[in-house]
Design an enzyme around this catalytic site. Sequence first.
Site, PDB file in Angstrom:
ATOM      1  N   ASP A  18       0.854  -1.187   0.000  1.00  0.00           N
ATOM      2  CA  ASP A  18       0.000   0.000   0.000  1.00  0.00           C
ATOM      3  C   ASP A  18       0.894   1.243   0.000  1.00  0.00           C
ATOM      4  OD1 ASP A  18       0.945   0.308   2.618  1.00  0.00           O
ATOM      5  OD2 ASP A  18      -0.942  -0.321   3.544  1.00  0.00           O
ATOM      6  N   HIS A  19       0.295   2.382   0.148  1.00  0.00           N
ATOM      7  CA  HIS A  19       1.037   3.655   0.104  1.00  0.00           C
ATOM      8  C   HIS A  19       2.132   3.723   1.169  1.00  0.00           C
ATOM      9  CE1 HIS A  19       1.759   7.834  -0.762  1.00  0.00           C
ATOM     10  NE2 HIS A  19       1.551   8.143   0.515  1.00  0.00           N
TER      11      HIS A  19
END
Length: 142
Positions: A18-19
């Site tokens: 994810d980010h």
Amino acid sequence: MSRFSESIPVRVYYEDTDHGGVVYYANYLKFMERGRTEFLRAIGLELDAIETEFGILFAVTEAHVRYQTPARFNDLLEVDTSLIEMRGARLAFTQTIYHQATRRQLCTATIRLACINRESAACRIPAPLIKILQNHLNKEHI
């Protein structure tokens, strides 16, 4: 009976995260799918050959996953897979994902599959496959 399991390495790529650089939870299921495929390959069974010869597929019907510690970008993981159940049209595997360097357990799962025909109807696991799979059934978990 000795315990048979198959372990494969999996590198965490940027696309798996994810980010924040943490592995997105659903991607562990992809890693486990690879583990089950390699388990079958290690005992001489190829999924495409099973479909061609017997006209069957295996479909996941249930996934119970417990996430303990996150994996991060560029970690090298190990996916350990064991067959723990085989009945009629069903198979069940336990799978554990470890951080390879530290052996820290990241997540565990029990994955259940159904044997289905090309029309998606449940069917019994063919006898020749049962014979091979029985030799690799981990009865310690039963």
